[in-house]
Design a protein around this motif. Structure first.
Motif, short mmCIF file in Angstrom:
data_model
loop_
_atom_site.label_atom_id
_atom_site.label_comp_id
_atom_site.label_asym_id
_atom_site.label_seq_id
_atom_site.Cartn_x
_atom_site.Cartn_y
_atom_site.Cartn_z
N ARG A 1 78.55 37.17 -27.24
CA ARG A 1 79.85 36.47 -27.29
C ARG A 1 80.59 36.76 -28.59
N LEU A 2 79.89 37.33 -29.56
CA LEU A 2 80.51 37.69 -30.83
C LEU A 2 81.51 38.82 -30.59
N PHE B 1 77.11 25.37 -38.93
CA PHE B 1 78.32 26.08 -38.48
C PHE B 1 79.25 25.09 -37.81
N VAL B 2 80.53 25.48 -37.75
CA VAL B 2 81.54 24.72 -37.03
C VAL B 2 82.27 25.71 -36.14
N VAL B 3 82.42 25.35 -34.87
CA VAL B 3 83.18 26.16 -33.93
C VAL B 3 84.50 25.45 -33.67
N THR B 4 85.59 26.15 -33.86
CA THR B 4 86.91 25.63 -33.53
C THR B 4 87.66 26.72 -32.81
N GLY B 5 87.98 26.47 -31.53
CA GLY B 5 88.60 27.52 -30.72
C GLY B 5 87.64 28.69 -30.58
N ASN B 6 88.14 29.88 -30.94
CA ASN B 6 87.28 31.07 -30.86
C ASN B 6 86.79 31.53 -32.24
N THR B 7 86.76 30.60 -33.18
CA THR B 7 86.33 30.91 -34.53
C THR B 7 85.08 30.11 -34.89
N VAL B 8 84.11 30.80 -35.48
CA VAL B 8 82.90 30.15 -35.98
C VAL B 8 82.89 30.29 -37.50
N TYR B 9 82.80 29.16 -38.18
CA TYR B 9 82.66 29.12 -39.63
C TYR B 9 81.20 28.83 -39.92
N VAL B 10 80.52 29.77 -40.57
CA VAL B 10 79.10 29.59 -40.85
C VAL B 10 78.94 29.23 -42.33
N LEU C 1 73.98 36.01 -38.68
CA LEU C 1 73.97 36.36 -37.25
C LEU C 1 73.12 35.37 -36.44
N ALA C 2 72.03 34.89 -37.02
CA ALA C 2 71.22 33.88 -36.33
C ALA C 2 72.04 32.61 -36.09
N GLN C 3 72.86 32.22 -37.07
CA GLN C 3 73.72 31.04 -36.89
C GLN C 3 74.79 31.30 -35.84
N VAL C 4 75.37 32.49 -35.84
CA VAL C 4 76.39 32.82 -34.82
C VAL C 4 75.76 32.78 -33.44
N LYS C 5 74.56 33.32 -33.30
CA LYS C 5 73.86 33.29 -32.01
C LYS C 5 73.67 31.85 -31.56
N ALA C 6 73.25 30.97 -32.47
CA ALA C 6 73.09 29.55 -32.13
C ALA C 6 74.43 28.94 -31.73
N ALA C 7 75.48 29.28 -32.45
CA ALA C 7 76.81 28.75 -32.14
C ALA C 7 77.30 29.21 -30.77
N CYS C 8 76.79 30.36 -30.32
CA CYS C 8 77.17 30.93 -29.03
C CYS C 8 76.17 30.58 -27.93
#
Length: 152
Positions: free
Chosen positions: A86-87, A27-36, A73-80
Motif C-alpha cells: 500500500r506504500l 505513527f499517525v495516519v491522516t488521509g493517505n499520509t502516514v507520519y512515523v 518501513l516496519a511502522q509503515v507496514k503496521a500502519a497499512c
C-alpha cells in the motif's frame, strides 16, 4: 515485484513494528499520509549507541541509519494493516545524528537510510530530507529518523 519481495532479495525481513518508548503513538495516519515517529538505531543486540566524531565513524553511522529505515518501513507496514504494498512513496525523512560539535558529515550518515530506501523501493524510495546534528539522542543512540509516507 512487491516491496516485500525486494526486501527479501536484499536479505531483509522487517521486524515487528517497535512499540513506543514513551507517551506517543508510533505513527499517525491522516488521509493517505502516514507520519512515523522517530525510530532509533537498533539491531538484534539492542540500541546502536555512539557519537559520530567521537569513536564512531561515518560507515558505522550509516549502518545505524539503515536500521532506522528498516524500522520506519516496519511502522509503515503496521500502519497499512500488514500490506507494505500500500506504500506509494517515501515523502520526507528527518534524520538526527548524535555527533560532536565539529562533526559535519550528517548527510553522509543519513545516506545509510536514504540509499537503503531507494535500493529497497526503487523510485518510490526517493524522498526529500533533512539531516541534522544533535548533542545527544535518547538512550545514547547514534541515529534517530522520522518519516512521512504516502499510502494507497
Amino acid at each position: 515485484m512487491s516491496f516485500e519481495s525486494r526486501l527479501a532479495d536484499l536479505g531483509v525481513t522487517l521486524p515487528d513494528a517497535p512499540a513506543p518508548a514513551a507517551n506517543y503513538v508510533p505513527f499517525v495516519v491522516t488521509g493517505n499520509t502516514v507520519y512515523v515517529s522517530g525510530q532509533i538505531s537498533m539491531d538484534a543486540d539492542g540500541p546502536i549507541l555512539g557519537k559520530l566524531g567521537d569513536g564512531m565513524d561515518v560507515p558505522a553511522g550509516a549502518a545505524a541509519a539503515r536500521t532506522c529505515a528498516i524500522a520506519l518501513l516496519a511502522q509503515v507496514k503496521a500502519a497499512c494493516g500488514g500490506d507494505l504494498d500500500r506504500l506509494e512513496r517515501v515523502v520526507k525523512l528527518t534524520g538526527f545524528v548524535n555527533s560532536t560539535l565539529d562533526f559535519t558529515d550528517q548527510p553522509k550518515v543519513i545516506n545509510g537510510a536514504s540509499d537503503f530506501l531507494v535500493e529497497a523501493l526503487g523510485d518510490a524510495g526517493r524522498h526529500a530530507r533533512s539531516a541534522v546534528s544533535a548533542a545527544a539522542l535518547p538512550l545514547g543512540v547514534a541515529v534517530e529518523i522520522e518519516g512521512i509516507f504516502q499510502i494507497k
